[in-house]
Design a protein around this motif. Structure first.
Motif, short mmCIF file in Angstrom:
data_model
loop_
_atom_site.label_atom_id
_atom_site.label_comp_id
_atom_site.label_asym_id
_atom_site.label_seq_id
_atom_site.Cartn_x
_atom_site.Cartn_y
_atom_site.Cartn_z
N GLY B 45 0.79 -1.23 0.00
CA GLY B 45 0.00 0.00 0.00
C GLY B 45 0.81 1.28 0.00
N LEU B 46 1.87 1.33 0.82
CA LEU B 46 2.61 2.59 0.95
C LEU B 46 3.31 3.03 -0.34
CD1 LEU B 46 4.04 2.62 4.59
CD2 LEU B 46 2.01 3.73 3.67
N PRO B 47 4.10 2.14 -1.00
CA PRO B 47 4.75 2.58 -2.24
C PRO B 47 3.73 3.06 -3.27
CG PRO B 47 5.60 0.46 -1.54
CD PRO B 47 4.44 0.76 -0.65
N LEU B 48 2.64 2.31 -3.39
CA LEU B 48 1.59 2.66 -4.36
C LEU B 48 0.99 4.03 -4.04
CD1 LEU B 48 -0.24 1.49 -6.71
CD2 LEU B 48 -1.87 0.98 -4.90
N ALA B 49 0.61 4.23 -2.77
CA ALA B 49 -0.05 5.48 -2.40
C ALA B 49 0.90 6.66 -2.50
CB ALA B 49 -0.61 5.35 -0.98
N LEU B 50 2.15 6.46 -2.07
CA LEU B 50 3.12 7.55 -2.13
C LEU B 50 3.41 7.93 -3.57
CD1 LEU B 50 5.60 6.38 0.66
CD2 LEU B 50 4.04 8.33 0.78
N TRP B 51 3.51 6.91 -4.43
CA TRP B 51 3.76 7.18 -5.84
C TRP B 51 2.58 7.91 -6.47
CZ3 TRP B 51 1.72 4.57 -10.38
CH2 TRP B 51 2.37 4.95 -11.57
N LEU B 52 1.36 7.44 -6.18
CA LEU B 52 0.17 8.11 -6.71
C LEU B 52 0.13 9.56 -6.24
CD1 LEU B 52 -2.67 5.44 -6.40
CD2 LEU B 52 -1.64 6.33 -8.50
N GLY B 53 0.49 9.77 -4.98
CA GLY B 53 0.51 11.13 -4.45
C GLY B 53 1.56 11.98 -5.14
N HIS B 54 2.71 11.37 -5.41
CA HIS B 54 3.81 12.08 -6.05
C HIS B 54 3.43 12.54 -7.46
CE1 HIS B 54 7.82 13.17 -7.22
NE2 HIS B 54 7.80 12.31 -8.21
N ILE B 55 2.81 11.63 -8.24
CA ILE B 55 2.44 12.02 -9.60
C ILE B 55 1.07 12.70 -9.62
CG2 ILE B 55 3.84 10.20 -10.67
CD1 ILE B 55 1.21 8.68 -11.21
N GLY B 56 0.38 12.71 -8.47
CA GLY B 56 -0.89 13.43 -8.38
C GLY B 56 -2.04 12.79 -9.14
N ARG B 57 -2.01 11.46 -9.20
CA ARG B 57 -3.12 10.78 -9.89
C ARG B 57 -3.79 9.80 -8.96
NH1 ARG B 57 -0.86 9.90 -15.65
NH2 ARG B 57 -0.64 12.08 -16.27
N ALA B 62 -7.75 6.49 -4.14
CA ALA B 62 -7.09 6.53 -2.84
C ALA B 62 -8.06 6.93 -1.73
CB ALA B 62 -5.91 7.49 -2.88
N VAL B 63 -8.99 7.84 -2.06
CA VAL B 63 -9.92 8.30 -1.03
C VAL B 63 -11.05 7.29 -0.85
CG1 VAL B 63 -11.57 10.10 -0.43
CG2 VAL B 63 -9.35 10.71 -1.38
N ASN B 64 -11.50 6.70 -1.96
CA ASN B 64 -12.66 5.82 -1.87
C ASN B 64 -12.35 4.44 -1.31
OD1 ASN B 64 -15.32 6.90 -2.87
ND2 ASN B 64 -13.86 7.78 -4.29
N THR B 120 -2.97 11.29 0.92
CA THR B 120 -3.31 12.64 1.38
C THR B 120 -2.07 13.37 1.88
OG1 THR B 120 -5.34 11.61 2.15
CG2 THR B 120 -5.01 13.89 2.76
N ALA B 121 -1.19 12.64 2.58
CA ALA B 121 0.01 13.25 3.16
C ALA B 121 0.87 13.88 2.07
CB ALA B 121 0.80 12.20 3.92
N VAL B 122 1.09 13.14 0.98
CA VAL B 122 1.94 13.66 -0.09
C VAL B 122 1.24 14.82 -0.81
CG1 VAL B 122 3.12 13.10 -2.23
CG2 VAL B 122 3.10 11.45 -0.37
N ARG B 123 -0.06 14.67 -1.01
CA ARG B 123 -0.80 15.72 -1.71
C ARG B 123 -0.86 17.01 -0.92
NH1 ARG B 123 -0.69 15.96 -6.41
NH2 ARG B 123 -2.66 17.07 -6.64
N GLU B 124 -0.78 16.90 0.42
CA GLU B 124 -0.95 18.08 1.24
C GLU B 124 0.34 18.88 1.45
OE1 GLU B 124 -3.01 17.21 4.84
OE2 GLU B 124 -4.97 17.24 3.86
N VAL B 125 1.43 18.38 0.90
CA VAL B 125 2.67 19.17 0.96
C VAL B 125 2.42 20.46 0.18
CG1 VAL B 125 5.09 19.25 0.26
CG2 VAL B 125 4.12 17.13 1.14
N SER B 126 2.71 21.59 0.82
CA SER B 126 2.25 22.86 0.26
C SER B 126 2.91 23.15 -1.10
CB SER B 126 2.49 24.01 1.23
OG SER B 126 3.76 24.54 1.02
N ALA B 127 2.14 23.80 -1.95
CA ALA B 127 2.59 24.09 -3.32
C ALA B 127 3.84 24.97 -3.31
CB ALA B 127 1.47 24.75 -4.10
N ASP B 128 3.92 25.87 -2.32
CA ASP B 128 5.08 26.77 -2.23
C ASP B 128 6.37 25.97 -2.06
OD1 ASP B 128 3.25 28.72 -2.37
OD2 ASP B 128 3.33 29.29 -0.25
N VAL B 129 6.28 24.98 -1.16
CA VAL B 129 7.46 24.16 -0.89
C VAL B 129 7.89 23.40 -2.15
CG1 VAL B 129 8.35 22.24 0.50
CG2 VAL B 129 6.82 23.91 1.54
#
Lengths: 235, 234
Positions: B45-57, B62-64, B120-129
């Motif tokens: 689960g973690l590699p998949l979710a982190l990767w999805l978060g990284h590429i933003g897809r 992920a939520v459902n 969610t964790a990866v997606r919530e990293v602020s855009a500025d950063v």
């Protein structure tokens, strides 16, 4: 006996018998309609009672936590602790006090719902903008009127989100009540496992998911009806 | 004697803890199941979710996955797995009867909190950063390892903590389909009208759950950047 047993099976091929064990069987649903309806009704009653119990206790607890911030940590801590106790362990721990009754299941599930709902109430109240509360106070709203006319309605979207989570998980957890013989559809699943009767347990499992889905939809519709302003704002 | 006294008797008798199928035996079995399933779930689960978060897809998925996981009763999934031809109720080494079926169910139910939180964790990293990272000339890989992952870690760990609670609970329920774990003592106690045994075992399960939760909370605090600042993430 062998003759009698074999004859009907040959006469009307069915998807469940000593020899056939299909996962899905319309014949079973037809034959045991009464059992299935009774189990579903019990399931619904236990779920609704548990969520209402959780709601009734969560509301005053949330108000208390808001009034006394020091108590908030305690209330959240204790409820989180209770939430980590597995359902199959929580029911037995209630048995010395409430016996092998539906009450045991309702109280146990109510505890889980309570945990989710206290957070829901607190997050909901927190989501009410401060200036709105201030203007209401400025308009002369007293504490009670402020709570019921301003804070509660505005907290509703967040609260309903928590209520949906609590309801859907309560539907699923009710099945575990079969330990004390009050598990609604869980009783059918348990029976299906004991007798290796696939159609029975799959029918009950599917009905559980459908029930969760239906109650979720009811809550979404209720929220829409209760917060007409949210829809107007979205347009 | 009242039921509570009988339970106390059961818990204070050495024989209840030792021996084959005793409390200790079952406790070790359940801990082994929990840790294995959690690691399995994290590995997938973690590699998949982190990767999805990284590429933003795949945000919808992920939520459902959490909503779906909540609606399916753990008991129902266990029942289906045990009744099926595979994995069925077969014994699996130290994991006990229906070990494989239980492991699969546990790992599946560990996924929703892991995936949803990590994504969610990866997606919530602020855009500025992220913009700053790009501006510094970081490659996608560098940005992930040096920026997104460290910032996402607290929420990822909170997902692991939720998954642990979920897996422990599901491991207990496995007993309802004649599976392994301390739950087996609860279920057999209730089935044989020896309620004191069932209640005693339930007490052990509950205490173990609280200990695991406290350990997980301590682990979470250790990775929290601003120590002492208790930010509630869930």
């Amino acid at each position: 006996m062998t003759l009698l047993g074999a004859a009907p099976a040959a006469a009307e091929p069915s998807c469940y018998s000593a020899l056939v064990n299909e996962w899905w069987c319309a014949q079973y649903v037809e034959d045991r309609r009464d059992d299935i309806v009774a189990a579903t009704t019990e399931h619904l009653q236990i779920t609704v009672a548990a969520v209402l119990l959780g709601l009734l206790i969560a509301f005053p607890l949330a108000l208390l936590a808001r009034r006394l911030p020091r108590l908030e940590t305690t209330i959240l801590g204790v409820s989180t602790g209770l939430y980590t106790v597995p359902s199959l362990a929580l029911f037995p721990l209630l048995v010395p006090f409430t016996g092998l009754t539906a009450t045991t299941v309702v109280i146990g599930l109510g505890v889980y719902a309570l945990t989710i709902l206290v957070r829901g109430f607190l997050d909901g109240f927190r989501s009410v903008p401060d200036d709105v509360v201030e203007s209401a106070v400025g308009l002369g709203y007293g504490t009670t009127r402020l709570l019921f006319k301003v804070q509660l309605p505005l907290a509703l979207p967040v609260l309903v989100a928590a209520l949906r989570v609590a309801t859907v998980s309560t539907v699923a957890l009710t099945t575990v009540g079969t330990l004390v013989s009050y598990g609604g559809l869980g009783d059918l699943i348990a029976h299906g496992v004991q007798r290796n009767f696939r159609a029975e347990l799959v029918t009950a499992a599917v009905l559980c998911v459908v029930l969760a889905l239906l109650l979720d939809i009811v809550l979404v519709v209720a929220q829409r009806l209760l917060t007409p302003w949210a829809r107007a704002g979205a347009r | 004697m009242t039921l509570l006294e009988l339970t106390w008797d059961y818990l204070t008798t050495a024989g209840s803890w030792t021996g084959n199928g005793g409390l200790l035996d079952r406790l070790v079995e359940q801990l082994l199941l929990t840790v294995t399933a959690l690691l399995l779930g994290m590995g997938v689960g973690l590699p998949l979710a982190l990767w999805l978060g990284h590429i933003g897809r795949g945000g919808f998925l992920a939520v459902n996955v959490s909503n779906i996981g909540r609606a399916i009763p753990t008991f129902a999934l266990l029942a289906v797995l045990v009744t099926a031809d595979w994995p069925g109720p077969a014994q699996l080494g130290p994991y006990g009867r229906a070990g494989l079926a239980t492991l699969i169910a546990l790992a599946l139910f560990a996924l929703p909190p892991l995936v949803t939180n990590a994504y969610t964790a990866v997606r919530e990293v602020s855009a500025d950063v992220l913009e700053a990272a790009d501006g510094m000339g970081m490659s996608g890989r560098q940005r992930f390892w040096r920026v997104e992952l460290p910032l996402a870690l607290p929420l990822v760990v909170s997902g692991v903590r939720l998954a642990l609670v979920q897996v422990w609970a599901t491991a207990t329920i496995a007993a309802l389909v004649a599976g392994p774990g301390v739950g087996a003592i609860i279920v057999s106690g209730f089935a044989r009208n020896k309620y004191s045994e069932g209640i005693g075992a339930a007490f052990v399960v509950a205490v173990a759950a609280l200990v695991l939760e406290l350990l997980a909370a301590a682990a979470q605090r250790a990775v929290q950047p601003g120590r002492g600042a208790t930010v509630r993430t869930s």
